[in-house]
Motif scaffolding. Structure first.
Motif: not given
Ligand code: MSP
Length: 593
Positions: A50, A62, A64-65, A93, A282-283, A285, A316, A348
């Motif tokens: 993402p 983040h 981890y993703s 994003d 965002a998508l 991208n 998604h 968190m």
């Molecule tokens: N900007 C959007 C995504 C747009 S994609 C076209 C967004 N951003 S985010 O920063 O909030 O999250 C990004 C990724 O981090 C997501 O996959 C989200 O699930 C992941 N995580 C955010 N907090 C998390 C945890 N505590 N644990 C694991 N992953 C987490 O959503």
């Protein structure tokens, strides 16, 4: 109540070069568009994370993703080593109400905030050895061009109309919510505040004229796509969840906001009074990265695998495929979904002050150590809890003691004075179990070990395909334990190189253990690239012998020549992974403060 008042349509359907009838006919959604085309054998693969919001610094969730995507991508490269065959994108994003409000709160111009936080993500990913090939920022000109082009295509296909949108909006989650997804919570001054049931974030009532996407028309095509492709969303429970969501009506989706309210975004082409909805922005991208709208994007698009967290599944698995189908393109090839990390049992959050800084973790546990921890302990199907002691315990036992100890046992000059990969003796370890004879030394458990390690690469590949990387690591770890058991059982330190009876068996024990280590090192490359490199280099395995296609475990046992036999081991470069529990002064300090 979410109400898109079609009765009060303020404008008629926008310029429509295709008739609606044409657009929604089954001819339009050919089986090819709906994913019948299998790209498993396609040489190209495109992985995406993402793109991350820049309202706050990165945390371990983040990372981890990004790590999951990195491991999948690295594994793919080991299978198909042509550099041009794999692409891996990540990014930030940067538009939307959430960022606009965060910048105001920080007293910064939005661009300043974006530059600052985007740089932090880029630095973190470099530090964590994320092997992305592209980093996209949605504030780049190439992206604005792609989004506006995509918008033009939807408009030309008659999929956008102007109407009055009235309903709840959650700026934190950047999403619209029906009344059923909103509850009331006591606010700071005791009054009742509406919040999102799912995330707990505040919501506000919105009533404005917007552009609206005919999402409702896509319910059936989406159901068909998911039913025809039962593996699109992995793990399976998430696939099931999306199909369940699609059992209900799918309301049309507001895809723009008044610019007077949201100025930080991409303007609707030809109508500056409206800004494009941040999720549509965002998508897209994923297309910008591969060159959209230039034709080159077509050689990458059908091979896409999105890695996402469970909180953004709807965007998604429903909005994005519908938008793509609307624009005449295929939905994504795969969507891999993971759950979240909590900290000491709690979500968190900045307000709870329990956000774990990934940079600190990489420094404390080493890059490979922390990568191993997150991927070994992170289970995509459900949330996992983080605490420091868990990291120390896991890394000490699996990387320092079990794997590092095994390598040390088989390469230390005391036990392996020639510093080579010793010969395997087929008389001591015949390929047929149960053979009797004075020189046969292998036991039933040893055959079980050979069998376990021989089948390990296939097991690991299957776990990767099912997005269960932690299971792949669990399987490797179990084989490491079995190999240590093998060495312990035969105690090579009690055998003597000078004895003609002992020597062939001593060489065989070391040969088998080194072969096991070679397989472990090769399989660990996607997760712990530097540690695996150190291990394989110590074994004398060259860079061209590390692919997943040509592992050939223990060839001498199967009657083939072994290219490693007799080869000099690589230079000794110190402990594979030093134990952490002796250097834990920071932990004691952290607990006292
Ligand atoms: N900007 C959007 C995504 C747009 S994609 C076209 C967004 N951003 S985010 O920063 O909030 O999250 C990004 C990724 O981090 C997501 O996959 C989200 O699930 C992941 N995580 C955010 N907090 C998390 C945890 N505590 N644990 C694991 N992953 C987490 O959503």
């Amino acid at each position: 109540m979410l109400r898109i008042s079609t009765l009060r349509l303020l404008g008629r359907a926008l310029v429509s070069r295709l008739s609606l009838l044409d657009v929604f006919s089954s001819r339009f959604y050919s089986s090819d568009l709906l994913g019948a085309r299998d790209c498993a054998h396609d040489a190209r693969a495109y992985f995406t994370t993402p793109i991350f919001y820049v309202n706050a610094a990165p945390h371990i969730g983040h990372l981890y993703s990004a790590l999951l995507a990195d491991a999948l991508c690295r594994q793919r490269r080991l299978l198909v080593p042509t550099a041009a065959a794999t692409r891996f994108s990540t990014g930030t994003d940067e538009h939307g109400l959430k960022i606009q409000q965060a910048a105001t709160a920080a007293g910064l111009a939005p661009t300043e905030l974006c530059d600052r936080v985007s740089a932090q993500f880029q630095q973190l990913f470099r530090d964590a050895d994320i092997s992305s090939t592209d980093f996209i920022r949605t504030t780049e000109a190439r992206h604005r061009r792609a989004v506006q082009h995509f918008w033009g295509v939807l408009e030309a296909r008659g999929l956008l109309y102007k109407g009055l949108y009235e309903g709840w909006y959650c700026a934190n989650d950047e999403c619209f919510l029906p009344e059923t997804k909103v509850s009331r919570q006591p606010g700071p001054s005791g009054d009742s505040c509406p919040v999102s049931l799912e995330s707990g974030h505040p919501v506000s009532w919105t009533k404005e004229e917007n552009y609206i996407f005919r999402l409702s028309h896509f319910r059936k095509p989406l159901q068909r796509w998911l039913r025809d492709n039962p593996q699109v969303i992995t793990p399976e429970p998430f696939h099931h969840t999306v199909l369940q969501w699609l059992e209900e009506e799918l309301p049309d989706l507001s895809v723009s906001r008044r610019s007077s309210h949201l100025h930080w975004g991409i303007p609707v082409p030809g109508d500056d009074s409206q800004t494009i909805y941040v999720w549509l922005d965002a998508l897209v991208n994923y297309l910008t990265v591969i060159g959209y709208p230039n034709v080159e994007f077509k050689s990458w698009w059908p091979t896409t695998s999105h890695i996402i967290g469970k909180d953004i599944l709807k965007f998604h698995a429903i909005y994005w495929p519908a938008l793509l189908l609307g624009a005449g393109m295929s939905p994504p090839h795969r969507i891999y979904v993971h759950s979240h990390w909590t900290v000491c049992g709690q979500k968190m959050s900045k307000s709870l002050g329990n956000v774990v800084d990934p940079k600190t973790c990489l420094d404390r546990y080493t890059v490979d150590g922390f990568r191993y921890f997150l991927l070994r302990q992170g289970v995509p199907n459900w949330d996992c809890d983080y605490y420091d002691e868990k990291v120390v315990k896991l890394l000490d036992s699996e990387l320092a003691d079990a794997l590092g100890g095994l390598l040390n046992r088989c390469t230390a000059s005391k036990i392996n004075p020639s510093g080579t990969y010793p010969a395997f003796c087929t008389t001591c370890f015949p390929s047929e179990p149960g053979l009797a004879g004075p020189s046969v030394r292998a036991l039933a458990e040893d055959y079980a070990l050979v069998n376990a390690v021989a089948t390990l690469p296939k097991q690991v590949a299957d776990h990767y395909a099912n997005f269960q990387i932690y299971k792949a690591l669990e399987a490797v770890s179990s084989c490491v334990r079995q190999t240590n058991g093998f060495v312990q059982r035969h105690a090579p330190w009690k055998l003597n190189w000078e004895s003609p009876v002992d020597a062939p068996w001593l060489g065989t024990v070391l040969h088998v253990a080194l072969e096991c280590l070679r397989i472990f090192g090769t399989l660990l490359q996607p997760v712990t690239p530097s540690l695996a490199d150190k291990l394989l280099s110590r074994l004398g395995v060259s860079a061209t012998e590390r692919g997943l296609g040509e592992l050939y475990f223990l060839p001498r046992f199967y009657g083939h020549p072994c290219p490693f036999e007799g080869r000099r081991l690589g230079p000794e470069t110190g402990l594979l992974f030093p134990r952490l529990d002796q250097s834990r002064s920071w932990m004691v300090k952290a607990h006292r403060t």
